[in-house]
Design a protein around this motif. Sequence first.
Motif, mmCIF file in Angstrom:
data_model
loop_
_atom_site.group_PDB
_atom_site.id
_atom_site.type_symbol
_atom_site.label_atom_id
_atom_site.label_comp_id
_atom_site.label_asym_id
_atom_site.label_seq_id
_atom_site.Cartn_x
_atom_site.Cartn_y
_atom_site.Cartn_z
ATOM 1 N N ASN A 219 -8.773 -4.007 7.297
ATOM 2 C CA ASN A 219 -10.000 -4.525 6.695
ATOM 3 C C ASN A 219 -10.180 -3.841 5.337
ATOM 4 O OD1 ASN A 219 -11.462 -2.030 6.992
ATOM 5 N ND2 ASN A 219 -11.900 -2.549 9.108
ATOM 6 N N ASN A 220 -11.256 -4.178 4.644
ATOM 7 C CA ASN A 220 -11.481 -3.636 3.301
ATOM 8 C C ASN A 220 -11.529 -2.106 3.275
ATOM 9 O OD1 ASN A 220 -11.763 -5.978 1.556
ATOM 10 N ND2 ASN A 220 -13.598 -6.460 2.722
ATOM 11 N N ILE A 221 -12.207 -1.505 4.233
ATOM 12 C CA ILE A 221 -12.335 -0.044 4.256
ATOM 13 C C ILE A 221 -10.980 0.604 4.534
ATOM 14 C CG2 ILE A 221 -13.450 1.931 5.374
ATOM 15 C CD1 ILE A 221 -15.866 0.024 5.878
ATOM 16 N N ASP A 222 -10.228 0.060 5.492
ATOM 17 C CA ASP A 222 -8.888 0.579 5.778
ATOM 18 C C ASP A 222 -8.027 0.565 4.518
ATOM 19 O OD1 ASP A 222 -9.497 0.719 8.527
ATOM 20 O OD2 ASP A 222 -8.655 -1.271 8.927
ATOM 21 N N LEU A 223 -8.116 -0.534 3.789
ATOM 22 C CA LEU A 223 -7.309 -0.691 2.587
ATOM 23 C C LEU A 223 -7.669 0.369 1.545
ATOM 24 C CD1 LEU A 223 -5.102 -2.567 1.513
ATOM 25 C CD2 LEU A 223 -6.905 -3.961 0.504
ATOM 26 N N MET A 224 -8.952 0.570 1.329
ATOM 27 C CA MET A 224 -9.399 1.581 0.361
ATOM 28 C C MET A 224 -8.947 2.978 0.771
ATOM 29 S SD MET A 224 -11.043 0.115 -2.141
ATOM 30 C CE MET A 224 -12.189 1.279 -2.857
ATOM 31 N N MET A 225 -9.046 3.274 2.048
ATOM 32 C CA MET A 225 -8.653 4.603 2.529
ATOM 33 C C MET A 225 -7.144 4.807 2.393
ATOM 34 S SD MET A 225 -11.347 5.086 5.662
ATOM 35 C CE MET A 225 -10.647 6.630 6.186
ATOM 36 N N HIS A 226 -6.383 3.753 2.618
ATOM 37 C CA HIS A 226 -4.934 3.877 2.455
ATOM 38 C C HIS A 226 -4.569 4.215 1.012
ATOM 39 C CE1 HIS A 226 -0.677 3.300 3.131
ATOM 40 N NE2 HIS A 226 -0.668 2.656 1.979
ATOM 41 N N ASP B 204 -11.610 8.560 0.438
ATOM 42 C CA ASP B 204 -12.186 8.991 1.705
ATOM 43 C C ASP B 204 -13.188 7.931 2.152
ATOM 44 O OD1 ASP B 204 -10.759 11.392 1.884
ATOM 45 O OD2 ASP B 204 -12.245 12.459 0.659
ATOM 46 N N PHE B 205 -13.609 7.999 3.414
ATOM 47 C CA PHE B 205 -14.464 6.970 3.993
ATOM 48 C C PHE B 205 -15.747 6.735 3.196
ATOM 49 C CE2 PHE B 205 -17.900 5.662 6.864
ATOM 50 C CZ PHE B 205 -17.398 4.447 7.309
ATOM 51 N N LEU B 206 -16.536 7.782 2.961
ATOM 52 C CA LEU B 206 -17.821 7.591 2.279
ATOM 53 C C LEU B 206 -17.674 7.047 0.859
ATOM 54 C CD1 LEU B 206 -19.829 10.690 3.575
ATOM 55 C CD2 LEU B 206 -20.038 8.309 4.293
ATOM 56 N N PRO B 207 -16.784 7.606 0.036
ATOM 57 C CA PRO B 207 -16.605 7.006 -1.290
ATOM 58 C C PRO B 207 -16.092 5.563 -1.219
ATOM 59 C CG PRO B 207 -15.710 9.230 -1.272
ATOM 60 C CD PRO B 207 -16.050 8.876 0.141
ATOM 61 N N ALA B 208 -15.231 5.270 -0.265
ATOM 62 C CA ALA B 208 -14.724 3.900 -0.113
ATOM 63 C C ALA B 208 -15.867 2.939 0.182
ATOM 64 C CB ALA B 208 -13.677 3.836 0.996
ATOM 65 N N VAL B 209 -16.746 3.322 1.091
ATOM 66 C CA VAL B 209 -17.883 2.471 1.439
ATOM 67 C C VAL B 209 -18.797 2.278 0.235
ATOM 68 C CG1 VAL B 209 -19.977 2.305 2.866
ATOM 69 C CG2 VAL B 209 -17.800 2.953 3.912
ATOM 70 N N LYS B 210 -19.038 3.334 -0.517
ATOM 71 C CA LYS B 210 -19.900 3.228 -1.699
ATOM 72 C C LYS B 210 -19.305 2.279 -2.739
ATOM 73 C CE LYS B 210 -23.645 5.348 -1.328
ATOM 74 N NZ LYS B 210 -24.781 4.508 -0.951
ATOM 75 N N ILE B 211 -18.016 2.407 -2.995
ATOM 76 C CA ILE B 211 -17.348 1.520 -3.952
ATOM 77 C C ILE B 211 -17.431 0.079 -3.468
ATOM 78 C CG2 ILE B 211 -15.104 0.862 -4.918
ATOM 79 C CD1 ILE B 211 -14.440 3.930 -4.858
ATOM 80 N N LEU B 212 -17.103 -0.140 -2.189
ATOM 81 C CA LEU B 212 -17.131 -1.491 -1.627
ATOM 82 C C LEU B 212 -18.542 -2.067 -1.608
ATOM 83 C CD1 LEU B 212 -14.550 -0.929 1.225
ATOM 84 C CD2 LEU B 212 -14.235 -2.394 -0.782
ATOM 85 N N GLU B 213 -19.539 -1.215 -1.380
ATOM 86 C CA GLU B 213 -20.927 -1.673 -1.412
ATOM 87 C C GLU B 213 -21.268 -2.207 -2.807
ATOM 88 O OE1 GLU B 213 -25.395 -0.104 -0.243
ATOM 89 O OE2 GLU B 213 -23.894 1.379 -0.855
ATOM 90 N N GLY B 214 -20.827 -1.501 -3.840
ATOM 91 C CA GLY B 214 -21.060 -1.962 -5.205
ATOM 92 C C GLY B 214 -20.367 -3.289 -5.477
ATOM 93 N N TRP B 215 -19.134 -3.419 -5.000
ATOM 94 C CA TRP B 215 -18.414 -4.681 -5.184
ATOM 95 C C TRP B 215 -19.089 -5.809 -4.416
ATOM 96 C CZ3 TRP B 215 -12.712 -2.681 -4.388
ATOM 97 C CH2 TRP B 215 -12.360 -1.843 -5.461
ATOM 98 N N LEU B 216 -19.599 -5.496 -3.216
ATOM 99 C CA LEU B 216 -20.309 -6.503 -2.417
ATOM 100 C C LEU B 216 -21.579 -6.948 -3.123
ATOM 101 C CD1 LEU B 216 -20.668 -8.148 0.200
ATOM 102 C CD2 LEU B 216 -21.784 -6.132 1.185
ATOM 103 N N GLU B 217 -22.330 -5.999 -3.674
ATOM 104 C CA GLU B 217 -23.553 -6.346 -4.399
ATOM 105 C C GLU B 217 -23.237 -7.245 -5.589
ATOM 106 O OE1 GLU B 217 -25.624 -2.759 -5.392
ATOM 107 O OE2 GLU B 217 -26.102 -2.319 -3.299
ATOM 108 N N GLN B 218 -22.175 -6.910 -6.315
ATOM 109 C CA GLN B 218 -21.794 -7.729 -7.462
ATOM 110 C C GLN B 218 -21.331 -9.113 -7.000
ATOM 111 O OE1 GLN B 218 -18.828 -6.057 -10.039
ATOM 112 N NE2 GLN B 218 -19.114 -7.655 -11.565
#
Length: 112
Positions: free
Chosen positions: A68-75, A79-93
Amino acid sequence: MITKQLLRAIRNELPMKLTVCRLGRRGPIGKQADGYFRFQCPRCGEVRATVNPKNNMAHCFCCGENTNNIDLMMHYGHDFLPAVKILEGWLEQYRSDLGQSAPSQQASSQSS
């Protein structure tokens, strides 16, 4: 704050294609073929990770792993928290581009 709703939205609403494209050269190669988006599997390296448009999950038809998106970012080094924050910003956009409200606005209105 990371909520179940945010994680679900990142997993289900944020297109994997968008995440792969945003990772750019640091991420996997990807292509649209036969009506599906496929990209290089972060586990085995084959370009056989295919995104299911119904659930926005990628399944590699070579090694059998799901991503999933988070797995991809972590790979790719987050790290988990920064990945979620980045993805949250992309989701908002992404939602903004579609004319939808941001997750923080939805969460506030649902809790009121």
